[in-house]
Design a protein around this motif. Structure first.
Motif, mmCIF file in Angstrom:
data_model
loop_
_atom_site.group_PDB
_atom_site.id
_atom_site.type_symbol
_atom_site.label_atom_id
_atom_site.label_comp_id
_atom_site.label_asym_id
_atom_site.label_seq_id
_atom_site.Cartn_x
_atom_site.Cartn_y
_atom_site.Cartn_z
ATOM 1 N N ASP A 21 -35.267 18.755 -53.108
ATOM 2 C CA ASP A 21 -34.565 18.962 -51.840
ATOM 3 C C ASP A 21 -35.043 20.210 -51.104
ATOM 4 O O ASP A 21 -35.152 20.205 -49.872
ATOM 5 N N ALA A 22 -35.326 21.282 -51.842
ATOM 6 C CA ALA A 22 -35.767 22.528 -51.199
ATOM 7 C C ALA A 22 -37.094 22.320 -50.464
ATOM 8 O O ALA A 22 -37.280 22.837 -49.350
ATOM 9 N N GLN A 23 -38.015 21.580 -51.058
ATOM 10 C CA GLN A 23 -39.305 21.325 -50.402
ATOM 11 C C GLN A 23 -39.109 20.503 -49.126
ATOM 12 O O GLN A 23 -39.737 20.781 -48.102
ATOM 13 N N VAL A 24 -38.262 19.506 -49.197
ATOM 14 C CA VAL A 24 -38.019 18.656 -48.027
ATOM 15 C C VAL A 24 -37.339 19.466 -46.925
ATOM 16 O O VAL A 24 -37.708 19.353 -45.750
ATOM 17 N N ARG A 25 -36.380 20.298 -47.294
ATOM 18 C CA ARG A 25 -35.713 21.140 -46.285
ATOM 19 C C ARG A 25 -36.695 22.112 -45.624
ATOM 20 O O ARG A 25 -36.648 22.340 -44.417
ATOM 21 N N GLU A 26 -37.594 22.698 -46.414
ATOM 22 C CA GLU A 26 -38.580 23.629 -45.865
ATOM 23 C C GLU A 26 -39.533 22.895 -44.913
ATOM 24 O O GLU A 26 -39.851 23.396 -43.836
ATOM 25 N N LEU A 27 -39.979 21.707 -45.301
ATOM 26 C CA LEU A 27 -40.845 20.921 -44.420
ATOM 27 C C LEU A 27 -40.106 20.569 -43.126
ATOM 28 O O LEU A 27 -40.663 20.700 -42.032
ATOM 29 N N ARG A 85 -37.678 22.202 -41.736
ATOM 30 C CA ARG A 85 -37.537 23.425 -40.945
ATOM 31 C C ARG A 85 -38.845 23.762 -40.215
ATOM 32 O O ARG A 85 -38.851 24.023 -39.011
ATOM 33 N N LEU A 86 -39.958 23.725 -40.943
ATOM 34 C CA LEU A 86 -41.250 24.045 -40.332
ATOM 35 C C LEU A 86 -41.623 23.060 -39.223
ATOM 36 O O LEU A 86 -42.058 23.460 -38.139
ATOM 37 N N LEU A 87 -41.455 21.764 -39.498
ATOM 38 C CA LEU A 87 -41.768 20.765 -38.467
ATOM 39 C C LEU A 87 -40.840 20.912 -37.266
ATOM 40 O O LEU A 87 -41.282 20.806 -36.116
ATOM 41 N N GLY A 88 -39.570 21.144 -37.524
ATOM 42 C CA GLY A 88 -38.617 21.330 -36.431
ATOM 43 C C GLY A 88 -38.963 22.535 -35.579
ATOM 44 O O GLY A 88 -38.935 22.469 -34.346
ATOM 45 N N ASP A 89 -39.299 23.643 -36.230
ATOM 46 C CA ASP A 89 -39.688 24.844 -35.489
ATOM 47 C C ASP A 89 -40.945 24.590 -34.656
ATOM 48 O O ASP A 89 -41.016 24.968 -33.482
ATOM 49 N N ALA A 90 -41.937 23.943 -35.264
ATOM 50 C CA ALA A 90 -43.180 23.658 -34.544
ATOM 51 C C ALA A 90 -42.915 22.743 -33.355
ATOM 52 O O ALA A 90 -43.403 22.998 -32.244
ATOM 53 N N MET A 91 -42.145 21.692 -33.552
ATOM 54 C CA MET A 91 -41.883 20.763 -32.458
ATOM 55 C C MET A 91 -41.068 21.412 -31.353
ATOM 56 O O MET A 91 -41.298 21.153 -30.167
ATOM 57 N N SER A 92 -40.136 22.303 -31.706
ATOM 58 C CA SER A 92 -39.377 23.013 -30.674
ATOM 59 C C SER A 92 -40.293 23.881 -29.830
ATOM 60 O O SER A 92 -40.184 23.903 -28.603
ATOM 61 N N ASP A 93 -41.196 24.600 -30.482
ATOM 62 C CA ASP A 93 -42.124 25.460 -29.752
ATOM 63 C C ASP A 93 -43.079 24.638 -28.886
ATOM 64 O O ASP A 93 -43.343 24.987 -27.729
ATOM 65 N N ILE A 94 -43.587 23.555 -29.424
ATOM 66 C CA ILE A 94 -44.505 22.692 -28.663
ATOM 67 C C ILE A 94 -43.774 22.064 -27.487
ATOM 68 O O ILE A 94 -44.280 22.038 -26.359
ATOM 69 N N ARG A 95 -42.560 21.578 -27.720
ATOM 70 C CA ARG A 95 -41.775 20.966 -26.645
ATOM 71 C C ARG A 95 -41.473 22.007 -25.567
ATOM 72 O O ARG A 95 -41.638 21.750 -24.380
ATOM 73 N N ARG A 96 -41.042 23.196 -25.964
ATOM 74 C CA ARG A 96 -40.720 24.254 -25.007
ATOM 75 C C ARG A 96 -41.961 24.608 -24.184
ATOM 76 O O ARG A 96 -41.888 24.724 -22.971
ATOM 77 N N HIS A 97 -43.090 24.734 -24.829
ATOM 78 C CA HIS A 97 -44.341 25.044 -24.126
ATOM 79 C C HIS A 97 -44.722 23.908 -23.176
ATOM 80 O O HIS A 97 -45.125 24.138 -22.042
ATOM 81 N N THR A 98 -44.558 22.688 -23.618
ATOM 82 C CA THR A 98 -44.925 21.529 -22.808
ATOM 83 C C THR A 98 -43.998 21.366 -21.607
ATOM 84 O O THR A 98 -44.458 21.208 -20.483
ATOM 85 N N ILE A 99 -42.711 21.432 -21.851
ATOM 86 C CA ILE A 99 -41.754 21.223 -20.766
ATOM 87 C C ILE A 99 -41.679 22.440 -19.865
ATOM 88 O O ILE A 99 -41.701 22.324 -18.644
ATOM 89 N N ASP A 100 -41.616 23.641 -20.428
ATOM 90 C CA ASP A 100 -41.521 24.853 -19.614
ATOM 91 C C ASP A 100 -42.751 25.055 -18.742
ATOM 92 O O ASP A 100 -42.648 25.535 -17.616
ATOM 93 N N ASP A 101 -43.914 24.671 -19.266
ATOM 94 C CA ASP A 101 -45.151 24.814 -18.491
ATOM 95 C C ASP A 101 -45.372 23.649 -17.538
ATOM 96 O O ASP A 101 -46.322 23.646 -16.779
ATOM 97 N N GLY A 102 -44.510 22.638 -17.617
ATOM 98 C CA GLY A 102 -44.642 21.486 -16.741
ATOM 99 C C GLY A 102 -45.779 20.565 -17.109
ATOM 100 O O GLY A 102 -46.143 19.688 -16.348
ATOM 101 N N ASP A 103 -46.351 20.724 -18.296
ATOM 102 C CA ASP A 103 -47.460 19.872 -18.747
ATOM 103 C C ASP A 103 -46.890 18.657 -19.443
ATOM 104 O O ASP A 103 -46.648 18.687 -20.637
ATOM 105 N N LEU A 104 -46.627 17.612 -18.704
ATOM 106 C CA LEU A 104 -46.053 16.400 -19.275
ATOM 107 C C LEU A 104 -47.112 15.353 -19.552
ATOM 108 O O LEU A 104 -46.827 14.172 -19.634
ATOM 109 N N SER A 105 -48.346 15.787 -19.754
ATOM 110 C CA SER A 105 -49.427 14.831 -20.006
ATOM 111 C C SER A 105 -49.477 14.407 -21.461
ATOM 112 O O SER A 105 -50.160 13.459 -21.796
ATOM 113 N N GLY A 106 -48.724 15.083 -22.339
ATOM 114 C CA GLY A 106 -48.725 14.740 -23.752
ATOM 115 C C GLY A 106 -47.953 13.465 -24.011
ATOM 116 O O GLY A 106 -47.236 12.959 -23.170
#
Length: 163
Positions: free
Chosen positions: A126-132, A134-155
């Protein structure tokens, strides 16, 4: 400073594979829910998790054109899985909400996907799955924020993060 483009390139291959597996998981889970059109299952899940909202909000969040969402909304409405009502703030648009049947279908879809992933990750704890997660969630939040905040909706469509 952040990671180098080369290091980030190493991330692209497993991300593409993960996105492909998302489709496999969805197809497997849909075997139990014939009333959900394949293309609309992700939208229904999004609506259940987000709560009542406009078509334009769903399209913006899923990073797709509103016409794509509109077609799926029509199918979900015909299947009795969502309802719409006029937005009191702007009667020209509708607010969408999952019905009790829609909530039930999503709960079953999620349960099937959870079981499938659990079987696939049998060697993980369970700890490994939770860590994965968390990491994927953090990465996707940052990517989404960068994509939407920058107005780059080409992804292409991205999953929801946890931050």
């Amino acid at each position: 400073m952040g990671p180098t483009p080369e290091t980030c390139g190493e991330l692209l291959r497993p991300l593409r594979a993960l996105m492909g597996l998302k489709q496999v998981a969805l197809q497997r889970s849909l075997q139990i829910a014939d009333q959900v059109p394949y293309a609309a299952a992700g939208l229904l899940t999004e609506l259940v998790h987000r709560g009542e909202c406009r078509v334009s909000d769903l399209a913006h969040h899923r990073i797709v054109d509103a016409s794509v969402v509109s077609r799926q909304v029509t199918r979900l409405e015909q299947a009795g899985l969502i309802t719409r009502r006029p937005d009191p703030a702007d009667r020209r648009v509708s607010l969408l909400r999952a019905t009790a049947d829609g909530d039930q279908v999503v709960a079953e879809l999620e349960r099937k996907k959870q079981e499938w992933i659990s079987e696939a990750l049998v060697g993980w704890d369970d700890a490994q799955v939770r860590e994965l997660a968390r990491l994927l969630g953090d990465a996707m939040s940052d990517i989404r924020r960068h994509t939407i905040d920058d107005g780059d909706l080409s992804g292409s469509e991205m999953g929801e993060g946890t931050r």
